[in-house]
Design a protein around this motif. Structure first.
Motif, mmCIF file in Angstrom:
data_model
loop_
_atom_site.group_PDB
_atom_site.id
_atom_site.type_symbol
_atom_site.label_atom_id
_atom_site.label_comp_id
_atom_site.label_asym_id
_atom_site.label_seq_id
_atom_site.Cartn_x
_atom_site.Cartn_y
_atom_site.Cartn_z
ATOM 1 N N MET A 217 1.512 -1.092 -0.169
ATOM 2 C CA MET A 217 -0.183 -0.047 -0.278
ATOM 3 C C MET A 217 0.706 0.824 -0.345
ATOM 4 N N GLY A 218 2.145 1.627 0.837
ATOM 5 C CA GLY A 218 2.670 2.668 0.818
ATOM 6 C C GLY A 218 3.684 2.718 -0.735
ATOM 7 N N ASP A 219 3.335 2.138 -1.189
ATOM 8 C CA ASP A 219 4.197 2.168 -3.017
ATOM 9 C C ASP A 219 2.918 2.302 -3.756
ATOM 10 N N LEU A 220 1.846 2.836 -3.426
ATOM 11 C CA LEU A 220 0.073 3.583 -4.087
ATOM 12 C C LEU A 220 0.501 4.982 -4.841
ATOM 13 N N ASP A 221 1.973 5.389 -5.388
ATOM 14 C CA ASP A 221 1.819 6.626 -5.075
ATOM 15 C C ASP A 221 1.025 7.350 -6.085
ATOM 16 N N GLU A 222 1.808 8.985 -6.244
ATOM 17 C CA GLU A 222 0.619 9.856 -6.521
ATOM 18 C C GLU A 222 0.762 9.804 -8.482
ATOM 19 N N ALA A 223 1.475 8.828 -8.294
ATOM 20 C CA ALA A 223 1.266 9.162 -10.419
ATOM 21 C C ALA A 223 1.012 7.750 -10.690
ATOM 22 N N LEU A 224 0.585 6.844 -10.293
ATOM 23 C CA LEU A 224 -0.830 5.600 -10.130
ATOM 24 C C LEU A 224 -1.894 5.977 -9.853
ATOM 25 N N ILE A 225 -2.101 7.044 -8.945
ATOM 26 C CA ILE A 225 -3.184 7.756 -8.518
ATOM 27 C C ILE A 225 -4.070 8.628 -9.255
ATOM 28 N N LYS A 226 -3.260 9.339 -10.054
ATOM 29 C CA LYS A 226 -3.116 10.264 -11.322
ATOM 30 C C LYS A 226 -4.095 9.504 -12.716
ATOM 31 N N GLU A 227 -3.132 8.457 -12.240
ATOM 32 C CA GLU A 227 -3.002 8.233 -14.306
ATOM 33 C C GLU A 227 -4.036 6.696 -14.156
ATOM 34 N N TYR A 228 -4.708 5.782 -12.876
ATOM 35 C CA TYR A 228 -5.789 4.964 -12.407
ATOM 36 C C TYR A 228 -7.331 5.525 -10.916
ATOM 37 N N LEU A 229 -6.541 6.334 -10.583
ATOM 38 C CA LEU A 229 -7.802 6.090 -9.622
ATOM 39 C C LEU A 229 -8.486 8.201 -9.493
ATOM 40 N N THR A 230 -7.489 9.131 -9.992
ATOM 41 C CA THR A 230 -8.645 9.518 -9.944
ATOM 42 C C THR A 230 -9.596 10.213 -11.374
ATOM 43 N N VAL A 231 -10.888 10.780 -11.345
ATOM 44 C CA VAL A 231 -11.379 10.918 -12.026
ATOM 45 C C VAL A 231 -11.568 12.296 -12.632
#
Length: 231
Positions: A217-231
């Motif tokens: 979970m600590g490896d879930l960084d901002e780049a992944l969040i922006k690419e796959y989670l941010t709406v």
């Protein structure tokens, strides 16, 4: 405990899950994440046997899941809390809980004390109809119903959806207790990132039916969040 390899699934001509791999170790909490419509609930329905496979392998606790029906998967020790809770509104709290008892592996016919210890409100309202409970109370009832099975693996599909913030926090604490203190393995679909970070050991990101990233979970960084989670 749960291993999926090369999972492919179709709705008609639509290819919904693509060569998907997933692995959950005993005693961990894995958060399955991704935007709406990427295949998260479809994957859970495949694991539970509610949707069939085109190809791939599924193994749970050393047994081939693809050869097991829906009821057999519950008896193997997989508890499922579906999206939207799906309690029986005209049955009482106690009747909702008792529905899971026939699937217990040990044949016990009494609701486990653990359920009422975790959710005292259910003990207080055991004769009240499920449909008369608040959304948060219904979610607690849905989790309690799954726990009646004495599962080895608990699968929860967006348990915080439509729940007031104080109850969301309580549900998070209960999932952590079940996972860390009691040792229950957890597969959680969750959209709320703070909640996922609170309870999860690992994450798996889905996009268009594919596993595109996973890790601690600590490896879930901002780049992944922006690419796959941010709406």
């Amino acid at each position: 405990m749960l291993t999926l390899k090369g999972i492919n699934q179709f709705y008609g001509q639509s290819h919904t899950l693509w060569d998907l791999d997933l692995h959950i170790d005993k005693g961990e909490c894995l958060c399955l994440m991704g935007r709406n419509g990427v295949g998260k609930t479809t994957l859970l329905n495949v694991i539970m046997g509610q949707l069939g496979l085109k190809s791939g392998q599924m193994e749970f606790d050393g047994q081939d899941l693809t050869r097991q029906g829906v009821e057999q998967r519950s008896r193997l020790g997989i508890g499922y809390v579906p999206q939207g809770r799906q309690i029986f509104p005209l049955l009482t709290v106690e009747e909702n809980l008792r529905i899971g008892l026939p699937a217990r592996r040990d044949g016990k016919k009494a609701i486990p004390d653990l359920v009422y210890d975790l959710f005292p409100v259910l003990a207080q309202m055991r004769q009240r109809r499920g449909g008369d409970l608040s959304g948060g109370q219904q979610q607690q009832l849905a989790i309690g119903r799954a726990l009646v099975l004495d599962p080895k693996l608990m699968i929860l599909d967006e348990p915080t959806e439509g729940i007031q913030p104080n109850v969301v926090s309580e549900i998070g604490d209960i999932i952590k207790k079940l996972n860390k203190e009691i040792g229950l393995t957890v597969l959680l679909v969750e959209q709320k990132l703070p909640f996922a970070r609170k309870v999860g050991d690992r994450f798996c990101l889905l996009d268009r039916g594919r596993n595109v990233a996973d890790g601690a979970m600590g490896d879930l960084d901002e780049a992944l969040i922006k690419e796959y989670l941010t709406v």
